[in-house]
Design a protein around this motif. Structure first.
Motif, PDB file in Angstrom:
ATOM      1  N   THR A   1       1.788   6.294  -5.348  1.00  0.00           N
ATOM      2  CA  THR A   1       2.631   5.188  -5.926  1.00  0.00           C
ATOM      3  C   THR A   1       3.511   5.702  -6.816  1.00  0.00           C
ATOM      4  O   THR A   1       3.473   6.909  -7.137  1.00  0.00           O
TER       5      THR A   1
ATOM      6  N   ILE B   1      -7.102  10.926   2.818  1.00  0.00           N
ATOM      7  CA  ILE B   1      -6.147   9.986   2.841  1.00  0.00           C
ATOM      8  C   ILE B   1      -5.764   9.717   1.302  1.00  0.00           C
ATOM      9  O   ILE B   1      -6.328   8.891   0.705  1.00  0.00           O
ATOM     10  N   ASP B   2      -4.664  10.183   0.983  1.00  0.00           N
ATOM     11  CA  ASP B   2      -4.166  10.149  -0.506  1.00  0.00           C
ATOM     12  C   ASP B   2      -3.015   8.803  -0.487  1.00  0.00           C
ATOM     13  O   ASP B   2      -2.290   8.746   0.123  1.00  0.00           O
ATOM     14  N   ILE B   3      -3.222   8.083  -1.734  1.00  0.00           N
ATOM     15  CA  ILE B   3      -2.428   6.839  -1.772  1.00  0.00           C
ATOM     16  C   ILE B   3      -1.467   7.183  -3.119  1.00  0.00           C
ATOM     17  O   ILE B   3      -1.868   7.526  -4.167  1.00  0.00           O
TER      18      ILE B   3
ATOM     19  N   ARG C   1      -3.615  -6.510   0.306  1.00  0.00           N
ATOM     20  CA  ARG C   1      -3.663  -6.839  -1.185  1.00  0.00           C
ATOM     21  C   ARG C   1      -2.338  -7.564  -1.703  1.00  0.00           C
ATOM     22  O   ARG C   1      -2.515  -8.364  -2.716  1.00  0.00           O
TER      23      ARG C   1
ATOM     24  N   ASP D   1       6.270   0.363  -1.687  1.00  0.00           N
ATOM     25  CA  ASP D   1       5.142   0.400  -2.514  1.00  0.00           C
ATOM     26  C   ASP D   1       4.229   1.557  -2.552  1.00  0.00           C
ATOM     27  O   ASP D   1       3.595   1.805  -3.594  1.00  0.00           O
ATOM     28  N   PHE D   2       4.013   2.075  -1.436  1.00  0.00           N
ATOM     29  CA  PHE D   2       2.636   2.875  -1.186  1.00  0.00           C
ATOM     30  C   PHE D   2       3.237   3.998  -0.339  1.00  0.00           C
ATOM     31  O   PHE D   2       3.731   3.568   0.602  1.00  0.00           O
TER      32      PHE D   2
ATOM     33  N   GLU E   1       3.972  11.672  -9.489  1.00  0.00           N
ATOM     34  CA  GLU E   1       4.940  13.162 -10.179  1.00  0.00           C
ATOM     35  C   GLU E   1       3.874  14.241 -10.184  1.00  0.00           C
ATOM     36  O   GLU E   1       4.168  15.326 -10.370  1.00  0.00           O
ATOM     37  N   TYR E   2       2.600  13.874 -10.015  1.00  0.00           N
ATOM     38  CA  TYR E   2       1.659  14.765 -10.251  1.00  0.00           C
ATOM     39  C   TYR E   2       0.852  15.239  -8.886  1.00  0.00           C
ATOM     40  O   TYR E   2      -0.126  16.011  -8.772  1.00  0.00           O
ATOM     41  N   TYR E   3       1.335  14.561  -7.798  1.00  0.00           N
ATOM     42  CA  TYR E   3       0.948  14.949  -6.430  1.00  0.00           C
ATOM     43  C   TYR E   3       1.399  16.339  -6.006  1.00  0.00           C
ATOM     44  O   TYR E   3       2.425  16.698  -6.368  1.00  0.00           O
ATOM     45  N   ARG E   4       0.345  16.870  -5.399  1.00  0.00           N
ATOM     46  CA  ARG E   4       0.732  18.292  -4.755  1.00  0.00           C
ATOM     47  C   ARG E   4       0.643  18.339  -3.457  1.00  0.00           C
ATOM     48  O   ARG E   4      -0.371  18.090  -2.721  1.00  0.00           O
TER      49      ARG E   4
ATOM     50  N   GLU F   1       3.603   5.468  -9.910  1.00  0.00           N
ATOM     51  CA  GLU F   1       2.682   5.912 -11.132  1.00  0.00           C
ATOM     52  C   GLU F   1       2.241   7.165 -11.030  1.00  0.00           C
ATOM     53  O   GLU F   1       2.236   7.924 -12.107  1.00  0.00           O
ATOM     54  N   ASN F   2       1.841   7.585  -9.744  1.00  0.00           N
ATOM     55  CA  ASN F   2       0.846   8.661  -9.840  1.00  0.00           C
ATOM     56  C   ASN F   2       1.753   9.862  -9.016  1.00  0.00           C
ATOM     57  O   ASN F   2       1.175  10.895  -8.822  1.00  0.00           O
TER      58      ASN F   2
END
Lengths: 359, 359
Positions: A350, A346-348, A195, A310-311, A355-358, A352-353
């Motif tokens: 970034t 398969i978690d992406i 992308r 980036d990811f 801080e809520y990833y567990r 932005e998201n």
DNA sequence: CTGAAAGCGCTTACAG
DNA sequence: CTGAAAGCGCTTACAG
């Protein structure tokens, strides 16, 4: 409503061993024998009891069973120790601990054994130790393939179930595999990078790992390349293998690579060592290079936050440990069937998201 | 190794009620009274017993306790029924069922009650029903705020714990909130869309919902707009509210909108109705429009696969149901503390990674 | 304020 | 091949 007297204990348990015994005109001991398929029961009474069990739709009371049994089921988990280069393994370890905490009260115990991922001997020593300790089930991160196989052969002989964690060895009699779908994971990485690219962009694939027979990255790379082939993207892909993990070594290699391929626009690191690469890019002021890599480690998150990475692709490492233990619990204690493979999503991740990833 | 006789039962449980009783020179009944803080024990013996409990680091055996108690703890889960417009709710329902299956053997039961999300009366009827049925805990998706509050006031009075599922009502005495961090979720949506946009692009925010006081979308939209403000992206954002969910109505509205804003390049749908919008865009051959929306429903996945929807944001709906039930279990049965909020991760689902997603 | 006893549903020696 | 009895660790009337 508490004052309303409830007519409670008139209907006793109508489908316990007692009831079965009564209906079959035998003692509960005999019922117990049939339930557990132990020998010493005449075919006739066995059939009768089994029929009643059917009728009653009997399900044993697990709590009572465990309580009476009084023994604890012991699971050994063999995974890499948590060091600077293998921070990844903190999460699965935590998952194993969470499982232990949750099922300990039901008489299941999860004992972690940590080997040095760059030292085969440390693995062998642990394997030996475990085989002498009569465990009821084994959780294994099979970094060292031959050594693992030896251990697992013995498990198979002794009828001890084992599960693979985070990476798989094909054609083994493992109860299940808990881990990422590596091929597709690489495919997703390629899609995310693409992308940010032009059809003529140059990219770099970096694999950084010391010892260990880990072949996961091969599947990852195959998935990655598949994407570019599939969409006929003409990007030039350079790849490099680095057998050292310290920053200095990695930086030296990368400096060299960028000397010859100054136009590289994107880097894919096939494991959690991505922070080392990010660090190099950051230090050498190559902020325009897109970076993608693996795993939710503190260092990686740092470079995700500052925009260098980036990811991050993550596979719920904590949950992997948890589920590995729980599938043995399901199998050994609950007597349930367990799917042969359990692929993590398969978690992406970034900036932005994250801080809520567990993890 | 089985033949080696193990000296087993010589050390009996050295930290059960029996041991405590012995050390305190009382009966186990008295120990039990102290453990459960029941009245009728002299301050002196109480203190002594408590001290021994400390010393022994006593933890009650949950299995034995549940077995002796013999009663089942009942949880009521009040969520929207699963219809074509509310397919989302299938996943939380499945999560509730999974929890039920897992903890039923420990004497906990989860009863789902499904209300019609566009009919307040159906909610009220269920609320009434539940209040008459003596549940030990309540799981609630608070679509109808006033009606929910009425129910919860009664719960508070009766000291029945309740948890919010998927959306939150502030300032209530709920045990916990299990659901998405909506604001940040909208922020992530904006970030993902912005990757596809020029600073001058026009975008459309669509909210499609019938009845229900759901205010989640407001937080989502705030997060969404915050992103554009923060990065000073000059994109023109049009927004539209559609109070009907059928395709024809939605299509009519959208046709109208596109008449005036033909240059819209991206659409953000604030909930799972995104498939309806995708359907419209697909039918009207606007495949260049970037689309992002919510939730892993079959229709949404269809449009994700055919490329009409670019991203779905998901919040592990199944797990929400599971965790809602499990937090009541933890609180009521295990006596553990439960965090006041449990935010689900913000998962980014694409065509490439969706097949491994576990909703 | 306190204790003896029965019981939860299952398991396990032990005796026949 | 089968059963009576004790026990797992906790709870609960009931009696004092």
């Amino acid at each position: 409503m508490k004052e309303v007297p409830k007519p409670d204990n008139q209907q006793k348990n109508l489908s316990g061993v007692k009831e079965i015994a009564k209906r079959a005109n035998v003692s509960i001991a005999t019922v117990d024998r049939v339930i557990h398929n132990r020998s010493g029961v005449s075919a006739k009474t066995k059939a009768k009891i089994n029929q009643i069990i059917e009728e009653l739709n009997y399900l044993p009371n697990l709590m009572a069973s465990r309580l009476a049994l009084g023994k604890t089921t012991r699971l050994a988990a063999i995974i890499p120790e948590v060091t600077e280069e293998s921070e990844f393994w903190l999460a699965p370890l935590n998952g194993l601990k969470r499982a232990d905490k949750e099922i300990r009260q039901f008489g299941i115990e999860v004992d972690p054994f940590l080997f040095n991922p760059s030292d085969r001997e440390s693995f062998k020593a642990i394997a030996k130790n475990i085989m002498e300790s009569e465990y009821d089930g084994i959780i294994l991160a099979p970094s060292f393939i031959e050594e693992s196989k030896k251990l697992l052969d013995e498990c198979t002989r002794k009828n001890i179930p084992f599960v693979f964690l985070d990476s798989n060895i094909p054609d083994q009699s493992n109860l299940t595999y808990i881990g990422p779908p590596y091929f597709q994971s690489g495919y997703v990485a390629a899609n995310l990078l693409s992308r940010r690219l032009q059809p003529t962009s140059k990219l770099l694939v970096v694999n950084i790992a010391t010892e260990s027979d880990s072949f996961n990255y091969l599947q990852i790379e195959n998935g990655f390349r598949k994407y570019f082939k599939e969409f006929e993207l003409g990007c030039e892909i350079t790849r490099i293998d680095i057998r050292e993990t310290e920053y200095e070594s990695v930086a030296r290699y990368l400096t060299y690579v960028f000397m010859f391929h100054a136009e590289i626009e994107a880097v894919f690191v096939t494991n959690s060592q991505v922070s080392t690469v990010a660090s190099f890019l950051y230090n050498s002021k190559r902020s325009h290079v897109a970076v993608i890599g693996y795993d939710y480690t503190p260092e990686n998150i740092r470079y995700l936050r500052n925009g260098t990475i980036d990811f991050l692709i993550c596979h719920q490492a904590e949950d992997q440990g948890y589920r590995a233990a729980m599938s043995l619990y399901q199998y050994l204690v609950l007597g349930q069937r367990v799917p042969k493979e359990y692929f993590m999503p398969i978690d992406i991740i970034t900036k932005e998201n994250h801080e809520y990833y567990r993890n």
